[in-house]
Write an enzyme that holds these catalytic residues in place. Structure first.
Site, mmCIF file in Angstrom:
data_model
loop_
_atom_site.group_PDB
_atom_site.id
_atom_site.type_symbol
_atom_site.label_atom_id
_atom_site.label_comp_id
_atom_site.label_asym_id
_atom_site.label_seq_id
_atom_site.Cartn_x
_atom_site.Cartn_y
_atom_site.Cartn_z
ATOM 1 N N ARG A 65 55.822 52.921 42.586
ATOM 2 C CA ARG A 65 56.228 52.560 41.359
ATOM 3 C C ARG A 65 55.376 53.734 40.111
ATOM 4 O O ARG A 65 56.011 54.086 39.210
ATOM 5 C CB ARG A 65 55.558 51.136 40.713
ATOM 6 C CG ARG A 65 56.317 50.218 41.343
ATOM 7 C CD ARG A 65 56.001 48.620 41.100
ATOM 8 N NE ARG A 65 54.697 48.802 41.844
ATOM 9 C CZ ARG A 65 53.778 47.475 41.780
ATOM 10 N NH1 ARG A 65 54.055 46.571 40.552
ATOM 11 N NH2 ARG A 65 52.700 47.342 42.212
ATOM 12 N N ASN B 133 58.538 45.518 41.613
ATOM 13 C CA ASN B 133 58.656 45.104 43.004
ATOM 14 C C ASN B 133 59.334 43.743 43.102
ATOM 15 O O ASN B 133 58.986 42.791 42.283
ATOM 16 C CB ASN B 133 57.173 45.243 43.626
ATOM 17 C CG ASN B 133 56.630 46.462 44.134
ATOM 18 O OD1 ASN B 133 57.475 47.454 44.000
ATOM 19 N ND2 ASN B 133 55.456 46.717 44.468
#
Length: 796
Positions: free
Chosen positions: A20, A38
């Site tokens: 990320r 996620n």
């Protein structure tokens, strides 16, 4: 240009690896807004901005992905424009079935090593330094989601400085679950084997003990090592004696590649593997001028070498080197001391992972224990790899590779969503498990030989852990067809208790299927299965087979001519038994006493061999390796499995080196030394007789070993091509079984088959030996279940 929006779904190993933050940085560089999250399926990205920048995102992400990430697919789709003013990292979402997984434990990255060896850094000489690009994963995780409360780091609350790093998306420790420092993280302790704390710095005191010739148990990522200095012959001999490991080689760890190059030859492929995040043990050829290091890898031309893969390992070498300033020594300094680092598992027991367990189980082996207070939740031994011409061959697949999945081919009649999750229980030796989930297979770490209750218990623990980290209970089971294996019994028990289907798979069919599954092969598959001994469907011990696999059955196209196995399983240890049986089979029984003068009972083998009840016939290639090694006088009794085969290979290599032959294509062989019978039997009587006659005539045993191995390779290639060349599936022939790890076979068979227009398919993700059998069992079970069956037939 008008801003537009797109969503991107990213699947693969994309959680817990700094994915990320990477998306965050790429979005900023492309001037895109949106958010990333996620979820159970992987990573989702919503992006808004210039259409050209949106179009550039997937390629940029693939190019700049984090070191530990693996991107399987990026799926774009149109999305509504939301008017996002910035790019943010949002909370994880939990909806949907879990299809992501934990990444493998990874060696310490260079940036973290810089922290450890930079004076003034707050992690200077801290043995548990890590970030999102490195450090423990699999071995400290109890279950998904991969968050700190689900790991053994749950008992170490982060200090404010570590928490700030953890929450900063631009920091490389953003959401690094094992993040810690000396203020808040795990600590080292050095104890005598009787439990008293040894005062002083634990690392420096450990090195002092090692230099004094002591054995120190060192706690690593997936278990303990037993460490001594490699050039201390007395310490190595004492370690072997205490551990009960008399023959098999010991692996060594050295400071860096510059140090490794002083005693081993390292090619580009080997160097790449050694420096990879997995940092496995790589089998390297010894240099001609290598130090002797008695007791480490005696009688062999190769040595298993690994580099430090934790900060603790690096700190040990730093102390051995006199604690030089800076970090240049990590790459450039030649540090002469290497450490034997062998698994701390006494007498065939599972690897030691617990502190109290180490003090108890290693009391008769180690003099001191260097431990820490971060719990290892799952034992995970070092991986071992050999690099062949075709690519890497995993001898043991464990730390650094597990639990990374192997993508399987399509199953006719089943889409990925409808595939049952099969848990395959593997064989008896080199036990691993395999659980499937959708289109992926997750092969467990090496567990060991199921010869005692503690290893069987470790197998059961491994099965439970696989289900937890995959967040999926099995829907069906698979196992070896042998009725007496502990793995078979456990699969039967679970199938009965759960009422779920069980598919029993003949051993050698599973060998071939494992390679086929990894290679994405479907339909009819042809393959060689070359190993020690496995039970064939006819009740006899197989091990030199040419098979054709179909979705619902397999056929035996051919096999090696049977050889008597006098005394049954005893012959696997007492190689002189199969050596004498080989001499009897080639008509030279009257000269057995000349070859085995120190084993008078060898002369009785021809009589014993006639009694099939006491001397079952085997087609095993592995037992032939043992027989030849015994006839040539290298090994007559082996204490450790496969030692005879290793010695035979090493002696052959010594002969090749002495003759100045560096390539298989130049190796001499005996032409026309084998026959292929109409029933598909490969008869090597002529080859074996020439070998025995050469031995009796006093020829150089090493040259005979080279000639026999090379001729065997030509014979196997000729046999496979002649029996399969006209088969519709004959463009590809799978090579499987533990014997395929032999370098002459691994390099020679693909080359010889390719010259005849056939592609030899070797495994490069799963071991070719028994460590890959569970994968083949799972693949066959899936194909059988797709046909509504729970059996896999054999057609003679």
């Amino acid at each position: 240009m008008t801003a537009t929006a797109k969503n991107f779904r990213v699947n693969g190993l994309v959680q817990g690896v700094g994915f990320r933050p990477t998306v965050y940085r790429i979005a900023a560089a492309l001037n895109l807004t949106g958010y990333v999250w996620n979820d159970a399926a992987g990573v989702g990205v919503h992006l808004e901005g210039d259409p050209e920048a949106l179009a550039a995102f997937p390629e940029t992400l693939i190019r700049e992905k984090p070191p530990l990430a693996r991107i399987d697919v990026i799926t774009p789709e149109d999305a509504p424009f939301e008017g996002c003013e910035a790019f943010t990292i949002t909370e994880s979402r939990s909806e949907g079935p879990v299809v992501t997984a934990i990444t493998a434990d990874a060696a310490t990255c260079r940036a973290c090593l810089e922290d450890v060896f930079t004076a003034g850094n707050r992690r200077h000489r801290y043995a548990f330094t890590n970030c999102t690009h490195c450090g423990p994963r699999f071995t400290i995780t109890k279950s998904l989601p991969y968050d700190r409360p689900q790991t053994s780091m749950r008992v170490f609350p982060m200090c404010p400085a570590c928490l700030k790093e953890y929450e900063d998306p631009l920091d490389r420790r953003f959401h690094a679950q094992p993040n810690a420092c000396p203020v808040c993280g795990p600590q080292l302790t050095l104890l005598s084997i009787t439990g008293e704390a040894i005062p002083g710095d634990p690392v420096r005191e450990t090195v002092r003990l090692l230099k004094e010739g002591r054995t120190v148990a060192v706690k690593g990522l997936g278990g303990f090592h037993l460490a001594v200095i490699a050039n201390d012959a007395a310490a190595v001999a004492r370690l072997r004696d205490r551990k009960g490991r008399s023959e098999k080689p010991l692996a060594v760890m050295c400071a860096n590649l510059a140090s490794a190059a002083t005693f081993a030859q390292v090619n580009d492929a080997e160097r790449e593997l050694m420096l990879s995040p997995a940092h496995p043990i790589v089998l390297l050829k010894k240099r001609p001028d290598a130090p002797a290091w008695p007791g480490v890898a005696d009688g062999l031309t190769e040595i298993g070498v690994m580099l430090p893969y934790t900060p603790l390992h690096a700190l040990l070498f730093h102390a051995l080197a006199g604690e030089p300033e800076g970090t240049a020594w990590l790459e450039d300094a030649v540090i002469p001391e290497a450490l034997v680092m062998t698994s701390a598992n006494p007498g065939g027991e599972p690897l030691v992972i617990d502190n109290d367990e180490a003090m108890r189980r290693l009391a008769h082996i180690a003099d001191a224990v260097l431990l820490h207070n971060r719990e290892i939740l799952l034992r995970n031994d070092d991986s071992v790899v050999r690099v062949a011409e075709e690519g890497p061959l995993w001898v043991r697949r464990a730390r650094g590779a597990v639990p990374e999945s192997i993508v399987m081919p399509d199953v006719p009649g089943m889409d990925e969503a409808s595939r049952p999750s099969v848990l395959a229980y593997g064989p008896w030796m080199k036990e691993t498990l395999c659980q499937t989930r959708g289109g992926e297979a997750f092969l467990s770490q090496h567990i060991g030989d199921l010869e005692n209750r503690t290893v069987v218990h470790a197998m059961k623990e491994g099965a439970e852990h696989l289900a937890r980290i995959l967040a999926k209970a099995p829907d069906a089971f698979a196992c070896d067809a042998h009725p007496d294996f502990a793995s078979t019994h456990e699969a039967e028990r679970r199938a009965v208790e759960s009422g779920l289907p069980l598919v029993k798979v003949p051993h050698h069919a599973a060998h071939v299927a494992a390679v086929a599954a990894e290679a994405g092969m479907t339909g009819r598959v042809l393959g060689l299965a070359l190993d020690g001994v496995g039970l064939g469907p006819d009740g006899t011990p197989w091990g030199g087979e040419l098979l054709a696999l179909e979705p619902d059955h397999f056929t035996r196209l051919g096999h090696l001519a049977p050889l008597a196995l006098p005394g049954g399983d005893r012959a696997a240890r007492e190689c002189w038994r199969v050596g004498a049986a080989l001499m009897d089979a080639v008509g030279l029984a009257d000269r057995i006493g000349e070859v085995f003068p120190e084993t008078p009972e060898a002369r009785q083998i021809p009589k014993l061999a006639k009694i099939e009840r006491l001397s079952p016939r085997t087609t095993s290639l592995g037992r032939r390796f043992d027989a030849v090694t015994a006839v040539l006088g290298f090994v007559t009794v082996q204490q450790d499995e496969a030692w005879a085969a290793m010695r035979l290979e090493a002696e052959a290599q010594k002969a090749a080196d002495a003759m100045g032959l560096a390539d298989f294509g130049a190796f001499p062989y005996w032409p026309d030394a084998w026959q292929i019978h109409a029933d598909g039997v490969l008869d090597m009587t002529t080859l074996d007789r020439r070998l025995v006659e050469g031995r009796l005539a006093g020829e150089d045993p090493a040259k005979l070993a080279l000639l026999w191995q090379t001729t065997l390779t030509h014979a196997l290639a000729d046999w496979a091509v002649k029996l399969c060349g006209n088969d519709p599936a004959g463009a590809h022939i799978v090579l499987s079984g533990g014997c395929v790890v032999n370098r002459t076979l691994a390099d020679g068979l693909p080359r010889l088959m390719r010259l005849r227009g056939i592609d030899a398919v070797l495994p490069h993700r799963a071991p070719p030996g028994d460590g890959g059998v569970a994968l083949g069992q799972a693949w066959i079970a899936l194909r059988a279940l797709a046909l509504g069956r729970t059996d896999y037939d054999f057609k003679a």
